[in-house]
Design an enzyme around this catalytic site. Structure first.
Site, PDB file in Angstrom:
ATOM      1  N   ARG A  81     -15.616   5.262 -42.743  1.00  0.00           N
ATOM      2  CA  ARG A  81     -16.222   6.393 -42.687  1.00  0.00           C
ATOM      3  C   ARG A  81     -16.349   7.637 -43.591  1.00  0.00           C
ATOM      4  NH1 ARG A  81     -20.784   8.906 -39.932  1.00  0.00           N
ATOM      5  NH2 ARG A  81     -19.847  10.820 -38.989  1.00  0.00           N
ATOM      6  N   PRO A  93       0.950  -1.367  -0.166  1.00  0.00           N
ATOM      7  CA  PRO A  93      -0.052   0.127  -0.153  1.00  0.00           C
ATOM      8  C   PRO A  93       0.843   1.808   0.118  1.00  0.00           C
ATOM      9  CG  PRO A  93      -0.960  -1.370   1.351  1.00  0.00           C
ATOM     10  CD  PRO A  93       0.286  -2.428   1.130  1.00  0.00           C
ATOM     11  N   GLU A 109       4.725  -2.890 -13.868  1.00  0.00           N
ATOM     12  CA  GLU A 109       5.819  -3.118 -14.024  1.00  0.00           C
ATOM     13  C   GLU A 109       7.168  -1.904 -13.783  1.00  0.00           C
ATOM     14  OE1 GLU A 109       6.449  -5.787 -13.507  1.00  0.00           O
ATOM     15  OE2 GLU A 109       5.001  -7.491 -14.632  1.00  0.00           O
ATOM     16  N   THR A 159       6.812   2.299 -13.415  1.00  0.00           N
ATOM     17  CA  THR A 159       6.211   3.923 -14.266  1.00  0.00           C
ATOM     18  C   THR A 159       7.693   3.943 -15.402  1.00  0.00           C
ATOM     19  OG1 THR A 159       7.371   5.319 -13.300  1.00  0.00           O
ATOM     20  CG2 THR A 159       5.494   4.774 -12.380  1.00  0.00           C
TER      21      THR A 159
END
Length: 398
Positions: free
Chosen positions: A283, A132, A378, A380
């Site tokens: 489109r 945490p 894994e 930053t």
């Protein structure tokens, strides 16, 4: 066959495996991914198909019942699975890392007991470092194992376990007081075995529930609470003599994980490009297909180039590891570039879709929520830059 992200030099076996997985993704994953993801439903049927194909034993040696394939094969399979739905690749990723750790660092007893059942998918692995109050800063972990005779008593709280509930063995990094000068020499990896599920799944080991996430749904992400978990010293990865080696073992596994994240990013980018290039030709605006407008055509050109670059770095990092070479810099480069490019490619595909891209009926909406995870998982991008710069400065030291 599409031209993007081709890999030269593959064996016939590798090509056969990838063709099978791609067909599986087209028929069994993509048609169901939207419904399962929006419902946050565990993809049990898809997993059954993966077990039948032997994917859980892809990299496990043949002597233990696996296919004995390389990290490169694994990465390319992950790319194909992520093209279908990133959550599916997440289910096998931590399993692969734990199987790799046991294969490379496990004791003979651990290999013989766990790898055959991991190869079939009967036993699945989870990987636990974060807590945490600690993510990228591994030195800050607080969970601790205290020696008590021939046993260890473990207390603490771990965070962000992919496959935390459905796994049966969790490779868990905790502090151990070995008297080493460095904090990294006072860490050990334990193979904690438990029953699949939520609640108290082993004496003192609790999986409270799954964490509700922005994306990356279907696969469960959990906490793990360790309250007086008592285990034999033999549960240390590699055996009791490997106490204090946990950090270095885990970093070896993380290099594999970073190649995996790069492969996931490539897979998502490929799918985003497929969706964008198809939509741009179907489109029409101002009397012609979107793809005829230079602004859109240039976007497609840049997207394709970024996919090629990311794929090439990912393949290089995997091949280095397969050759037995250190690939920390190359894996960091691959993870950095692939994850950043993935976010950019997905956003450009989203822009090409216009207002429809914001609708949950369109697949690109899901990819927009999945891509940001790869910027964090894994390590930053900033952590990757730290690893890369340190490695380069060491290589080019005056």
């Amino acid at each position: 066959m599409a031209r993007l992200a081709q890999t030269p030099g593959l064996t016939d076996v590798q090509r056969s495996i990838l063709e099978t997985v791609r067909e599986f993704a087209d028929k069994e994953i993509i048609p169901h991914a939207q419904r399962l993801e929006h419902a946050d439903e565990y993809p049990s049927d898809i997993l059954d198909g993966m077990r039948e194909m032997g994917l859980f034993g892809l990299t496990i040696d043949e002597e233990y019942g696996g296919l004995g394939e390389s990290l490169l094969t694994y990465a390319l399979v992950v790319e194909e699975l992520s093209r279908g739905w990133m959550s599916i690749s997440g289910i096998v990723n931590t399993h692969f890392i734990v199987a790799y750790l046991i294969s490379q660092h496990g004791s003979a007893e651990q290999k013989a007991r766990l790898l055959p059942r991991m190869a079939t998918g009967e036993v699945r692995g989870a990987f636990s470092m974060s807590e945490p109050e600690c993510g990228s800063d591994v030195s800050a972990i607080k969970s601790k194992a205290v020696r008590d005779g021939d046993r260890y008593v473990i207390n603490g709280q771990k965070m962000w376990l992919t496959n935390g509930a459905y796994s049966s063995v969790v490779a868990t990094l905790v502090k151990t007081d070995t008297g080493a000068d460095s904090v990294y020499g006072n860490m050990s990896t334990f193979l904690l075995e438990k029953e699949p599920g939520f609640g108290e799944t082993a004496p003192g080991l609790t999986i409270p529930g799954k964490i509700d996430k922005m994306g990356y749904k279907g696969v469960e992400t959990t906490e793990m609470v360790l309250d007086g978990v008592t285990v034999d010293a033999s549960t240390v990865l590699g055996g009791a003599e490997m106490v204090g080696r946990g950090f270095y073992q885990m970093m070896d596994g993380i290099e594999v994980g970073r190649v995996n994240v790069a492969a996931r990013a490539c897979g998502i980018s490929i799918r985003a490009f497929e969706l964008a290039v198809a939509y741009a030709q179907q489109r029409h605006t101002f009397g012609q297909p979107l793809a005829k407008h230079q602004a859109v055509a240039f976007k497609l050109a840049e997207m394709g180039t970024k996919i090629e670059a990311a794929h090439a770095l990912m393949v290089n990092a995997a091949r280095l590891k397969d050759a037995g070479q250190r690939n920390d810099v190359e894996a960091g480069m691959a993870k950095l570039l692939a994850s950043e490019y993935c976010a950019e490619v997905v956003q450009e595909a989203f822009r090409i879709h216009g207002g429809y891209g914001y609708s949950k009926e369109y697949e690109i909406e899901r990819l927009m929520r999945e891509a940001p995870f790869l910027l964090i998982g894994e390590g930053t991008s900033e952590i990757q830059k730290t690893i890369i710069s340190r490695g380069l400065l060491k290589q080019y030291k005056l």
